[in-house]
Scaffold this motif. Structure first.
Motif, PDB file in Angstrom:
ATOM      1  N   SER A   1      21.209   5.595  35.254  1.00 21.85           N
ATOM      2  CA  SER A   1      20.145   6.168  36.071  1.00 21.85           C
ATOM      3  C   SER A   1      19.172   6.957  35.187  1.00 21.85           C
ATOM      4  N   GLU A   2      18.014   7.238  35.742  1.00 19.72           N
ATOM      5  CA  GLU A   2      16.996   7.990  34.993  1.00 19.72           C
ATOM      6  C   GLU A   2      17.525   9.357  34.575  1.00 19.72           C
ATOM      7  N   ALA A   3      18.289  10.010  35.454  1.00 24.97           N
ATOM      8  CA  ALA A   3      18.849  11.327  35.119  1.00 24.97           C
ATOM      9  C   ALA A   3      19.815  11.213  33.948  1.00 24.97           C
ATOM     10  N   ASN A   4      20.667  10.181  33.941  1.00 26.17           N
ATOM     11  CA  ASN A   4      21.603   9.992  32.826  1.00 26.17           C
ATOM     12  C   ASN A   4      20.854   9.690  31.536  1.00 26.17           C
ATOM     13  N   LEU A   5      19.844   8.843  31.617  1.00 22.20           N
ATOM     14  CA  LEU A   5      19.084   8.506  30.411  1.00 22.20           C
ATOM     15  C   LEU A   5      18.381   9.724  29.838  1.00 22.20           C
ATOM     16  N   LEU A   6      17.838  10.555  30.698  1.00 22.80           N
ATOM     17  CA  LEU A   6      17.163  11.764  30.240  1.00 22.80           C
ATOM     18  C   LEU A   6      18.152  12.727  29.592  1.00 22.80           C
ATOM     19  N   SER A   7      19.312  12.921  30.231  1.00 24.68           N
ATOM     20  CA  SER A   7      20.281  13.897  29.712  1.00 24.68           C
ATOM     21  C   SER A   7      20.943  13.418  28.431  1.00 24.68           C
ATOM     22  N   THR A   8      20.853  12.139  28.132  1.00 30.58           N
ATOM     23  CA  THR A   8      21.508  11.619  26.929  1.00 30.58           C
ATOM     24  C   THR A   8      20.513  11.095  25.901  1.00 30.58           C
ATOM     25  N   SER A   9      19.282  11.525  25.973  1.00 37.08           N
ATOM     26  CA  SER A   9      18.289  11.036  25.025  1.00 37.08           C
ATOM     27  C   SER A   9      18.558  11.550  23.609  1.00 37.08           C
ATOM     28  N   PHE A  10      19.303  12.613  23.482  1.00 36.04           N
ATOM     29  CA  PHE A  10      19.721  13.117  22.177  1.00 36.04           C
ATOM     30  C   PHE A  10      21.243  13.096  22.142  1.00 36.04           C
ATOM     31  N   ASN A  11      21.806  12.503  21.114  1.00 36.39           N
ATOM     32  CA  ASN A  11      23.259  12.440  21.004  1.00 36.39           C
ATOM     33  C   ASN A  11      23.750  13.681  20.269  1.00 36.39           C
ATOM     34  N   LEU A  12      23.909  14.767  21.013  1.00 32.24           N
ATOM     35  CA  LEU A  12      24.346  16.027  20.405  1.00 32.24           C
ATOM     36  C   LEU A  12      25.768  15.944  19.877  1.00 32.24           C
ATOM     37  N   THR A  13      26.615  15.185  20.549  1.00 32.77           N
ATOM     38  CA  THR A  13      27.999  15.048  20.084  1.00 32.77           C
ATOM     39  C   THR A  13      28.013  14.470  18.677  1.00 32.77           C
ATOM     40  N   PHE A  14      27.273  13.392  18.462  1.00 39.20           N
ATOM     41  CA  PHE A  14      27.199  12.770  17.146  1.00 39.20           C
ATOM     42  C   PHE A  14      26.640  13.754  16.126  1.00 39.20           C
ATOM     43  N   ALA A  15      25.577  14.455  16.482  1.00 45.46           N
ATOM     44  CA  ALA A  15      24.943  15.399  15.557  1.00 45.46           C
ATOM     45  C   ALA A  15      25.892  16.524  15.156  1.00 45.46           C
ATOM     46  N   ILE A  16      26.630  17.049  16.134  1.00 46.14           N
ATOM     47  CA  ILE A  16      27.570  18.138  15.843  1.00 46.14           C
ATOM     48  C   ILE A  16      28.672  17.663  14.904  1.00 46.14           C
TER      49      ILE A  16
END
Length: 195
Positions: free
Chosen positions: A62-77
């Motif tokens: 969904s658009e909400a999921n796509l927006l909330s996951t546009s940055f992969n913070l888990t990977f970055a951390i």
């Protein structure tokens, strides 16, 4: 409060008795049940997030999921932690102090550095730090490699390593269980070597 009372009533590790085989079997079954209901669900979610798979078929894209996951913070951390905490070339250097024998000190340094080089220490350290950052715990064990005549440290699979659920502190842990899938032939070979 209840928490203070529980801490005061907790048995000391010295007063804990050794578990029987049936009690160990029950503990294993309990660990498996608790793990599958709690940790496994969280570990699977964190692994998906690290891999960039943020949603499942149930939640859709969904658009909400796509927006909330546009940055992969888990990977970055995780990647930031790995680059910060894992040395690209682990080595130790000793310093002679207080009249210590310089030859013995340098021999100890050489032994540790040889162990690092010969046992893939950096790769193991990277896996350990990865587990610790992503899953909240990293577990390793050190054994003696009789063939190479060196200590060997390996990272345990956190999905198959369980410890005393009653322990409140690491020093109170009465047992560790490491589940390692083995074929019947591998098991017989290991048993034969132990006797």
């Amino acid at each position: 409060s209840d928490l203070v009372r529980q801490e005061q009533e907790a048995p000391s590790p010295r007063s804990l008795r050794v578990l029987s085989n049936d009690e160990y079997q029950n503990a294993i079954a309990q660990h498996k049940q608790v793990f599958e209901a709690t940790d496994k669900v969280l570990f699977d979610k964190l692994d998906r997030y690290y891999q960039g798979r943020f949603y499942t078929e149930d939640t859709g894209d969904s658009e909400a999921n796509l927006l909330s996951t546009s940055f992969n913070l888990t990977f970055a951390i995780v990647e930031t932690g790995l680059s910060t905490l894992v040395s690209p070339n682990p080595q130790v250097t000793t310093l002679v102090r207080n009249g210590s024998d310089e030859g013995q000190v340098k021999a100890a340094e050489a032994m540790v550095n040889l162990s690092f080089d010969e046992t893939d220490y950096r790769d193991e350290q990277e896996m350990l730090v990865f587990d610790a950052i992503l899953h909240g715990r990293g577990i390793c064990k050190t054994t003696w490699n009789a063939t190479d005549d060196l200590p060997e440290t390996t990272v345990c699979d956190i999905r198959g390593t369980f410890f005393d659920l009653a322990a409140r502190k690491p020093k109170d842990i009465r047992y560790w269980i490491e589940a390692i899938p083995l074929s019947q032939r591998e098991f017989q070979r290991k048993i034969g070597r132990a006797h």
